[in-house]
Design a protein around this motif. Structure first.
Motif, PDB file in Angstrom:
ATOM      1  N   ALA A 199       0.854  -1.190   0.000  1.00 60.94           N
ATOM      2  CA  ALA A 199       0.000   0.000   0.000  1.00 60.94           C
ATOM      3  C   ALA A 199       0.890   1.241   0.000  1.00 60.94           C
ATOM      4  O   ALA A 199       1.937   1.253   0.651  1.00 60.94           O
ATOM      5  CB  ALA A 199      -0.904   0.017   1.232  1.00 60.94           C
ATOM      6  N   ASP A 248      -1.719   5.491   2.681  1.00 60.19           N
ATOM      7  CA  ASP A 248      -2.858   4.602   2.867  1.00 60.19           C
ATOM      8  C   ASP A 248      -2.579   3.460   3.827  1.00 60.19           C
ATOM      9  O   ASP A 248      -3.433   2.608   4.059  1.00 60.19           O
ATOM     10  CB  ASP A 248      -3.309   4.037   1.509  1.00 60.19           C
ATOM     11  N   GLU A 250      -4.972   3.223   7.038  1.00 61.46           N
ATOM     12  CA  GLU A 250      -6.283   2.640   6.748  1.00 61.46           C
ATOM     13  C   GLU A 250      -6.176   1.126   6.630  1.00 61.46           C
ATOM     14  O   GLU A 250      -7.003   0.384   7.159  1.00 61.46           O
ATOM     15  CB  GLU A 250      -6.846   3.226   5.457  1.00 61.46           C
ATOM     16  N   ARG A 251      -5.125   0.661   5.956  1.00 60.68           N
ATOM     17  CA  ARG A 251      -4.890  -0.770   5.810  1.00 60.68           C
ATOM     18  C   ARG A 251      -4.682  -1.404   7.178  1.00 60.68           C
ATOM     19  O   ARG A 251      -5.237  -2.461   7.484  1.00 60.68           O
ATOM     20  CB  ARG A 251      -3.669  -0.990   4.911  1.00 60.68           C
ATOM     21  N   LEU A 265      -7.937  -1.884   9.044  1.00 56.11           N
ATOM     22  CA  LEU A 265      -8.663  -3.040   8.526  1.00 56.11           C
ATOM     23  C   LEU A 265      -8.109  -4.318   9.150  1.00 56.11           C
ATOM     24  O   LEU A 265      -8.867  -5.163   9.636  1.00 56.11           O
ATOM     25  CB  LEU A 265      -8.557  -3.115   7.000  1.00 56.11           C
ATOM     26  N   TYR A 273     -14.118  -4.596   1.505  1.00 47.46           N
ATOM     27  CA  TYR A 273     -13.042  -3.613   1.615  1.00 47.46           C
ATOM     28  C   TYR A 273     -12.609  -3.116   0.234  1.00 47.46           C
ATOM     29  O   TYR A 273     -12.621  -3.858  -0.745  1.00 47.46           O
ATOM     30  CB  TYR A 273     -11.848  -4.237   2.351  1.00 47.46           C
ATOM     31  N   ARG A 274     -12.215  -1.865   0.179  1.00 49.55           N
ATOM     32  CA  ARG A 274     -11.642  -1.259  -1.039  1.00 49.55           C
ATOM     33  C   ARG A 274     -10.407  -0.496  -0.616  1.00 49.55           C
ATOM     34  O   ARG A 274     -10.434   0.266   0.360  1.00 49.55           O
ATOM     35  CB  ARG A 274     -12.646  -0.299  -1.666  1.00 49.55           C
ATOM     36  N   GLY A 275      -9.289  -0.705  -1.304  1.00 53.27           N
ATOM     37  CA  GLY A 275      -8.070  -0.016  -0.923  1.00 53.27           C
ATOM     38  C   GLY A 275      -7.142   0.215  -2.099  1.00 53.27           C
ATOM     39  O   GLY A 275      -7.175  -0.504  -3.094  1.00 53.27           O
ATOM     40  N   ARG A 294      -3.525   0.164  -3.778  1.00 52.41           N
ATOM     41  CA  ARG A 294      -2.315  -0.636  -3.675  1.00 52.41           C
ATOM     42  C   ARG A 294      -1.307  -0.158  -4.705  1.00 52.41           C
ATOM     43  O   ARG A 294      -1.627   0.592  -5.620  1.00 52.41           O
ATOM     44  CB  ARG A 294      -2.620  -2.128  -3.890  1.00 52.41           C
ATOM     45  N   TRP A 314      -6.621   0.132  -7.539  1.00 56.53           N
ATOM     46  CA  TRP A 314      -7.623  -0.131  -6.512  1.00 56.53           C
ATOM     47  C   TRP A 314      -7.945  -1.610  -6.489  1.00 56.53           C
ATOM     48  O   TRP A 314      -8.152  -2.214  -7.544  1.00 56.53           O
ATOM     49  CB  TRP A 314      -8.907   0.649  -6.801  1.00 56.53           C
TER      50      TRP A 314
END
Length: 149
Positions: free
Chosen positions: A82, A86, A89-90, A93, A106-108, A110, A119
């Motif tokens: 990531a 970010d 946030e990871r 999670l 989940y959406r993140g 990378r 994404w």
């Protein structure tokens, strides 16, 4: 942990926590490990349970998505997947999954080996729990990804 043992831990944990299988119903158990690694039409990856987790599993689809070979990805600190902004946030999670067992939807953002940002979407993350309930890390799977602008 040998690949076949790890694949079974991934599959068994997923089944126990989410109530259904990652495998097609027609696939014989003897072919599960090979199918997950080489033929699955979705990304599947896992990291260990250390304080700075490192990848311990990445199927072919994941390798293509992240632009790494298996030998480059295995052992890489998973936080490096990531972009730096970010990572908090990871981490939130992953802490949530540690407490609850799994998370879906989940959406993140990378980052691939080349620096390309993308994404991952509709991700399911779960704890890798053995039959005694000991956690060996976490795994994730997703079918959707797209390049970030």
């Amino acid at each position: 942990m040998p690949d076949e043992t790890l694949a079974h831990l991934i599959l068994d944990s997923y089944q126990r926590l989410l109530g259904h299988s990652l495998l097609p119903s027609v696939l014989p158990a003897s072919a599960a490990s090979h199918w997950l690694c080489h033929e699955a039409p979705f990304c599947l990856l896992a990291h260990d349970g250390n304080s700075d987790p490192r990848f311990i599993y990445a199927n072919r689809c994941t390798q293509e998505c992240f632009e790494y070979t298996a030998s480059e990805l295995i052992g890489l600190p998973s936080r490096l997947s990531a972009p730096a902004p970010d990572r908090a946030e990871r981490q939130q999670l992953l802490e949530s999954v540690s407490r609850q067992g799994y998370a879906t939807g989940y959406r993140g953002l990378r980052i691939a080996k080349s620096g390309r940002h993308f994404w991952i979407e509709n991700v399911t993350v779960w704890n890798l729990l053995d039959e005694q309930g000991q956690c060996h890390g976490q795994a994730a799977t997703y079918r959707q990804w797209r390049d970030a602008p």
